[in-house]
Design an enzyme around this catalytic site. Structure first.
Site, PDB file in Angstrom:
ATOM      1  CE  LYS A  17       9.656   4.983  17.110  1.00  0.00           C
ATOM      2  NZ  LYS A  17      10.180   5.754  18.233  1.00  0.00           N
ATOM      3  CG  PHE A  44      11.005   7.380  24.941  1.00  0.00           C
ATOM      4  CD1 PHE A  44      10.747   6.573  26.048  1.00  0.00           C
ATOM      5  CD2 PHE A  44      11.228   6.763  23.714  1.00  0.00           C
ATOM      6  CE1 PHE A  44      10.723   5.191  25.932  1.00  0.00           C
ATOM      7  CE2 PHE A  44      11.195   5.386  23.591  1.00  0.00           C
ATOM      8  CZ  PHE A  44      10.938   4.594  24.702  1.00  0.00           C
ATOM      9  CG  ASP A  67      16.430  10.224  19.919  1.00  0.00           C
ATOM     10  OD1 ASP A  67      16.008   9.903  18.787  1.00  0.00           O
ATOM     11  OD2 ASP A  67      16.142   9.593  20.958  1.00  0.00           O
TER      12      ASP A  67
HETATM   13  C1  LIG Z   1      11.125   5.143  19.369  1.00  0.00           C
HETATM   14  C2  LIG Z   1      12.189   6.002  19.891  1.00  0.00           C
HETATM   15  C3  LIG Z   1      13.392   5.469  20.405  1.00  0.00           C
HETATM   16  C4  LIG Z   1      13.626   3.982  20.575  1.00  0.00           C
HETATM   17  O1  LIG Z   1      13.568   3.290  19.368  1.00  0.00           O
HETATM   18  P1  LIG Z   1      13.318   1.701  19.357  1.00  0.00           P
HETATM   19  O2  LIG Z   1      13.480   1.334  17.912  1.00  0.00           O
HETATM   20  O3  LIG Z   1      11.932   1.475  19.875  1.00  0.00           O
HETATM   21  O4  LIG Z   1      14.350   1.086  20.226  1.00  0.00           O
HETATM   22  C5  LIG Z   1      14.380   6.354  20.818  1.00  0.00           C
HETATM   23  N1  LIG Z   1      14.199   7.684  20.715  1.00  0.00           N
HETATM   24  C6  LIG Z   1      13.068   8.239  20.228  1.00  0.00           C
HETATM   25  C7  LIG Z   1      12.941   9.714  20.127  1.00  0.00           C
HETATM   26  C8  LIG Z   1      12.022   7.412  19.810  1.00  0.00           C
HETATM   27  O5  LIG Z   1      10.889   7.962  19.366  1.00  0.00           O
END
Ligand SMILES: *Cc1c(COP(=O)(O)O)cnc(C)c1O
Length: 402
Positions: A261, A147, A232
């Site tokens: 985050k 994700f 990521d």
């Molecule tokens: C939450 C998340 C995102 C997206 O972040 P947003 O601030 O909601 O756009 C991307 N990658 C990972 C692994 C995430 O947990």
């Protein structure tokens, strides 16, 4: 009636009449947070085992972050990157020093260049654009169950059909390989690949942890093909997994690192950081009105300092081990498997997770799903041991009765 002048029912009706519908809501109107707890208007509280969906690594209203926000709000909230700024400069220097300390021993050159944005999705968008610029290639490889966000580029890197399908056609040139599959890397990463985007612990996709040999093969495959490795760490970064960065568990060196985050302490912030040797991008090629604003930078400076001073990565490692042991020892029949690294845990169930989440709410515990049948626990790294103990007792009991 309470201090908002509206009761919960009235507030919920207003939201229900105007919300996009894109996010399912729980039946709770939350008006305040303190540490690991969130409160409704009547003062009923929940222990927040979601860390606000991952952003609240330091919990809610951490005094150091609150003070930084208050002080900076009185001076300067926003300033685009077309001017230099004290908070931005200090944040950049503190962040890159931290990266050098934690990731500098990989022998791949320092991570020094930063694009500052306002969300995790934007941090991934920037990574995709940077990879195209730096390599002159356009194909991007990511992984099933991964994700990376909801904007079109980040969504193109996200594999799950239910997220993608309503919005197709997405960006061309993306492919998704099976996770933890070494053989697939050799075939899927080629001389046309600009970048490979990966979570070393998949969050949204069900808390799946990379195998060490997969992590190593991934680095090798990128090097062989001349592709950039984008890690990521939006969810896993900043102490969550028991190290500052989850990639440290695997000695895995990113070329481009995405953070979000917890980074802004609740002020929207994303960051995409890359190696000095890759160079800079042309003036005018990328940027954002709010990205790198002084308020976010000041808040993030406080976040980084608290994590360091309270040694929260180490705390997450210790509490995470205890939590994993406890949950793995559960005799509940609905539990299929318990996985986790630090304070990022997934309990795979033999049933759907939604009714479990509802029962936990009734017990005053706010947890997360990860897909249809995984219960995901992401407590704030600052949660007190007694709060964690109470919350986990509720989780154990709800699972046993399910
Ligand atoms: C939450 C998340 C995102 C997206 O972040 P947003 O601030 O909601 O756009 C991307 N990658 C990972 C692994 C995430 O947990």
């Amino acid at each position: 009636m309470t201090d908002t002048g509206c009761d919960d029912r009235a507030l919920e009706d207003i939201e229900a009449a105007h919300a996009s519908g894109g996010v399912a809501r729980r039946e709770a109107t939350i008006v305040r947070g303190q540490g690991a707890r969130i409160f409704d208007q009547q003062g009923m509280s929940y222990i927040d085992l979601s860390a606000g969906h991952g952003w609240a690594g330091l919990g809610h209203a951490h005094p150091a972050v609150t003070q930084a926000i208050r002080e900076q709000a009185e001076k300067l909230v926003c300033l685009t990157e077309s001017a230099f700024n004290d908070q931005r400069a200090l944040w950049l220097s503190e962040l890159t020093a931290l990266l050098q300390l934690e990731l500098g021993s990989t022998g791949r050159g320092p991570l020094t260049r930063v694009n500052i944005s306002n969300s995790g999705s934007e941090a991934i968008e920037a990574a995709i654009k940077l990879a195209r610029l730096f390599t002159g290639r356009s194909e991007i490889v990511s992984f099933r169950r991964g994700f990376h966000g909801r904007t079109l580029g980040a969504l193109s890197a996200t594999a799950r059909q239910t997220f993608r399908q309503p919005f197709e056609p997405l960006v061309p040139g993306f492919s998704h390989l099976p996770y933890n599959d070494l053989a697939a890397l050799a075939v899927g990463i080629t001389e046309r690949t600009a970048a490979v985007i990966v979570e070393v612990v998949q969050g949204e996709g069900g808390v799946h942890i990379a195998r060490p040999e997969f992590a190593q093969a991934l680095r090798d495959a990128c090097d062989r093909a001349g592709a950039l490795l984008v890690i990521d760490e939006i969810q896993t970064g900043l102490g969550r997994t028991g190290r500052w960065f989850a990639s440290q568990h695997f000695d895995l060196a990113p070329d481009i690192l995405a953070l979000g985050k917890t980074l802004g302490g609740g002020v929207p912030m994303g960051a995409t950081i890359w190696r000095e040797a890759l160079g800079t991008i042309p003036a005018g090629s990328h940027g954002s009105t709010f990205g790198g604003g002084p308020l976010a930078c000041a808040a993030s400076r406080a976040v980084l300092e608290v994590i360091r001073e309270e040694d929260l990565p180490q705390r997450a490692a210790r509490l995470g081990r205890l939590l994993l042991e406890r949950l793995a020892g559960s005799d509940a029949r609905v539990v299929r498997q318990v996985r986790g690294l630090g304070l990022m845990l997934g309990v795979e169930l033999r049933t759907k997770v939604t009714p479990i989440l509802r029962r936990l709410m009734q017990r005053g515990v706010w947890a997360l799903p990860a897909g249809m049948n995984v219960l995901r626990l992401l407590p704030p790294l600052t949660i007190s041991e007694s709060e964690l103990d109470n919350a986990v007792t509720a989780v154990e009991e709800v699972l046993r009765d399910a």
